[in-house]
Design an enzyme around this catalytic site. Sequence first.
Site, PDB file in Angstrom:
ATOM      1  N   CYS A  55     -23.266  25.605  11.275  1.00  8.39           N
ATOM      2  CA  CYS A  55     -24.518  24.850  11.189  1.00  8.39           C
ATOM      3  C   CYS A  55     -24.507  23.965   9.953  1.00  8.39           C
ATOM      4  O   CYS A  55     -23.555  23.994   9.164  1.00  8.39           O
ATOM      5  CB  CYS A  55     -25.715  25.799  11.145  1.00  8.39           C
TER       6      CYS A  55
ATOM      7  N   ASP B 259      15.462 -13.231   1.167  1.00  2.00           N
ATOM      8  CA  ASP B 259      15.276 -13.063   2.601  1.00  2.00           C
ATOM      9  C   ASP B 259      14.196 -12.043   2.926  1.00  2.00           C
ATOM     10  O   ASP B 259      13.935 -11.765   4.098  1.00  2.00           O
ATOM     11  CB  ASP B 259      16.590 -12.688   3.294  1.00  2.00           C
TER      12      ASP B 259
ATOM     13  N   ASP C  64      18.285 -15.730  -4.402  1.00  2.00           N
ATOM     14  CA  ASP C  64      19.292 -14.817  -3.871  1.00  2.00           C
ATOM     15  C   ASP C  64      20.390 -15.693  -3.265  1.00  2.00           C
ATOM     16  O   ASP C  64      20.139 -16.846  -2.908  1.00  2.00           O
ATOM     17  CB  ASP C  64      18.656 -13.920  -2.801  1.00  2.00           C
TER      18      ASP C  64
ATOM     19  N   CYS D  83     -25.008 -17.812  -3.247  1.00  2.00           N
ATOM     20  CA  CYS D  83     -25.203 -17.040  -2.010  1.00  2.00           C
ATOM     21  C   CYS D  83     -23.990 -16.154  -1.735  1.00  2.00           C
ATOM     22  O   CYS D  83     -24.134 -14.950  -1.455  1.00  2.00           O
ATOM     23  CB  CYS D  83     -25.422 -17.969  -0.817  1.00  2.00           C
TER      24      CYS D  83
ATOM     25  N   CYS E 126     -24.548 -22.098  -1.192  1.00  2.00           N
ATOM     26  CA  CYS E 126     -23.804 -22.378  -2.428  1.00  2.00           C
ATOM     27  C   CYS E 126     -23.121 -21.113  -2.926  1.00  2.00           C
ATOM     28  O   CYS E 126     -23.225 -20.043  -2.314  1.00  2.00           O
ATOM     29  CB  CYS E 126     -24.724 -22.951  -3.500  1.00  2.00           C
TER      30      CYS E 126
ATOM     31  N   CYS F  79     -23.947  25.644   6.573  1.00  2.00           N
ATOM     32  CA  CYS F  79     -22.550  25.895   6.202  1.00  2.00           C
ATOM     33  C   CYS F  79     -21.951  24.642   5.558  1.00  2.00           C
ATOM     34  O   CYS F  79     -21.271  24.706   4.530  1.00  2.00           O
ATOM     35  CB  CYS F  79     -21.731  26.256   7.437  1.00  2.00           C
TER      36      CYS F  79
ATOM     37  N   ASP G 262      15.522  -8.004  -1.034  1.00  2.00           N
ATOM     38  CA  ASP G 262      14.975  -8.679  -2.217  1.00  2.00           C
ATOM     39  C   ASP G 262      13.514  -8.307  -2.484  1.00  2.00           C
ATOM     40  O   ASP G 262      12.888  -8.882  -3.373  1.00  2.00           O
ATOM     41  CB  ASP G 262      15.068 -10.201  -2.042  1.00  2.00           C
TER      42      ASP G 262
END
Length: 987
Positions: free
Chosen positions: A60, A860, A655, A141, A138, A63, A864
Amino acid sequence: MVANFLSLACIRNESGGLSPKPHYPSMPKYPKGINVSSDQEKRMQESEAKALFSVIGMSCSACAGSVEKAVKRLPGIKEAVVDVLNNRALVMFYPAFVYEETILETIEDVGFEATLIKEEMNERSNQVCRIRIKGMTCTSCSTTVESALQAIPGVRKAQVALATEEAQVHYDPNILSYNKLLEAVEDTGFEAILISSGEDSSKIQLQVDGVLEENSMRIIGNSLQALPGVQEIDINPELKKLAISYKPDVTGPRIFIKIIESTGSGRFKATIFPEGGGIEAHRQEEIKQYYRSFLWSLFFTIPVFLMSMVFMYIPGIKHVLDSKVVNMLSIGEILRWILSTPVQFITGRRFYTGSYKALRNGSANMDVLIALGTNAAYFYSVYSVLRAATSPNFQSTDFFETSAMLISFILLGKYLEVLAKGKTSEAIAKLLNLAPETATLLTLDSEANVINEEEIDSRLIQKNDVIKIIPGAKVACDGFVIWGQSHVNESMITGESRPVAKRKGDTVIGGTVNENGLLHIKATRVGSESALSQIVRLVESAQMAKAPVQKFADRISKFFVPLVIILSFATWLAWFLAGKLNGYPKAWIPSSMDSFQLALQFGISVMVIACPCALGLATPTAVMVGTGVGASQGVLIKGGQALERTHKVNCIVFDKTGTLTIGKPVIVNTRLLKSMVLREFYELVAASEVNSEHPLAKAVVEYAKKFRQEEESPVWPEARDFESITGQGVRAVVRNKEVLVGNKRLMLERNVDISIDAEEILAETEGLAQTGILVAIDKELIGILAISDPLKPGAREVISILKSMKVESIVVTGDNWGTANSIAKEVGIDTVIAEAKPEHKAEKVKELQAEGNIVAMVGDGINDSPALVAADVGMAIGAGTDIAIEAADIVLMKSNLEDVITAIDLSRTTFFRIRLNYVWALGYNILGIPIAAGALFPSTGFRLPPWIAGAAMASSSVSVVCCSLLLKNYRRPKKLDALEIREITVE
């Protein structure tokens, strides 16, 4: 499982939708009894964790309450939520103060059995919800909405973009539902419309016709729920709509339609639910609203303007308008009052609404300035008219034309602004339009023969479907060619201008155009998994992300409106007191006014000329157009932050493999030591190598195909007694000749004599960082193949152009020093780091940053990744359709190195435009406000009427957006165009 998670924050209503649960208790900011500094607080928030426990034995709410209370008593607990229905407890805590084991023991001490659920927590702990927000005007907001969303427990990050009028919220679905987010937006006074909840990555909405009872929809829902791969079904009986979340690898929409139509014995008909309310539809509706408002305003304003500014100079009409009705009240004043009132309170209602919402949230926006300025003019005029009606001597002067014309010009400005803002997001609209509406589905028999063709909605394509693509048609989905050959135009996706040849086994991308041949393709990625969908999501996310420079406008917006109101009041007061105290000659006052009215006009002009909108739009509109232009050229930039950092880059780390070089071995030279026809030579070599899986063997076979181009799949001579010798090469018998293909060691072990000429050729080959492959036939050395990973076309020119842009280039590679130095020398790079592991690449990037460099890493995106993350800007090159590389800030769709230059040049051009926008927006306010306050009046007699000040304010926002739109004319550096022409010539 999805429902279990969501049940922590919501309960299911009768219609199958989700309703919010009662509000949870407010969360303590810090662990109880612990005092922390702001720095400690930041570290704690960054280390915040959560744990999901299964709690067995609860019966319940008492608990659940006892478990929750016991857990919350522990130090370091931020929040604990216990769900008694699903026997779950979700705990948010700070690991620096408490551990998961301690929480587990505490739950067990209360008297319940508890276990930690790790897998499900990791599976669904973060979702991204996108919300359209209507009514923002703006930066004030957007800041208000963003703060409101960020304050909700369970929200990890919230971004609100003024330019796109959207919010992107990262939230924990275990703590709250998207309904809570919508409520938070609407509580701030704006309209919230859900775009996506983050739960619908593979989701389709179906409309079911023929359903008469609500029970029938439930039966259909139960039938679908029983299917494998169906995750969740949301039923809307009123619209007869089903929203189905599913796993595309297991099932698909055509199966759903088939099940629905078979459930009702043919009574039910299922179709895709008609889409409405998209971004473009809302944008068009907003444009129409402003246009209608402007026309109505104009309808009433023009007569007011004519009576105030034109008819007063026409004797006959002037006499009628000046005719008195009551005391000093004239017909003209009554007519102007009547005509200006609808403009003030009906067409101008949006400004009152916006002001109320802003003030209710403790902020002030542009609407507040407009409402104050127009109200001052209108209500002073009402006072003047009423006093004239009750006094036989008072000569009134009204400003009805000021309020009416002010609102009309502002509405015109907003209309033009929305129109222009719509053009900034055209990139996404164009991407969405790439997908074809229909596709031709093929049914094949067991021998791959076509037995049926059917035209279907492209949204009904499922994984592993075979689709027919006729010449001139768009490719319907991602997949690979299983039959046919053609050329495909991929420029709309990758930016590659030349059509790409496609044959059996080659991949194709959805949205590209088949040029001249018939293709049959097998679908591999459909719906939200497709490359096109990922690109759209990436561009949308990029346009949401704020550039750091935007913080400048956000800081100004907090104080801008209050400061303008103070300046406006101070202007009115200064001129009024100066008039009363004879501080200026009476001749300065126009004949139709007194000192109070003159001061009032100056005050109103100051209030309405100030424009916070231009500042708020300066950055996001430029970022939107810049990222859109980049996407159209195959350069996907992940937001304003990546753009801002890229324009500062002064050092690029490349690389080698796959970046500076093509990334796969190819034969670059063939040297024959004996007289032999080259075609026959390669037939023997290819026949020997075709059975090998070694990358160098594949390079040999691929090169040999060039001598048999007339055959689509060449069949090589039979190779008998094939033998693969590890680390040396291969041996085979072809056409009764023993063929050896391998390295020097293989030849020596097989007693093949290597001449002095051959030794010299090998030494020369290795000196060029190439691999020498020896070929012997019947124990006699016949030829030497030079295999290399060649430079990409134009690599040297790209490095040279980067030097001219004052960007230093460095090579960092895992290859040996000899190869690395050779490649670096060939392209013109002086600094080389070789034999570097992935973590060493990242360390080198950090060293360069410590020296004060802004570093970009180009790789790639696979090995890397550590360096891509460590760099200020990570660029993943040659990503093809695999564009969802989390490590990279910029994804270059093509393998062309020149796109690195395009990315840097585009970012520099975009930020030049942003600076120009800020110069205009700030300069406009800095110059405009003093002029409106009457700074030029004493010396020149120039006075800025309020309605002209309002028109100037409206035009400032439009001009900033138009300035950003000029980025659409961006062209990459001319040097790159010349480079591309040379590449085509070489090929």
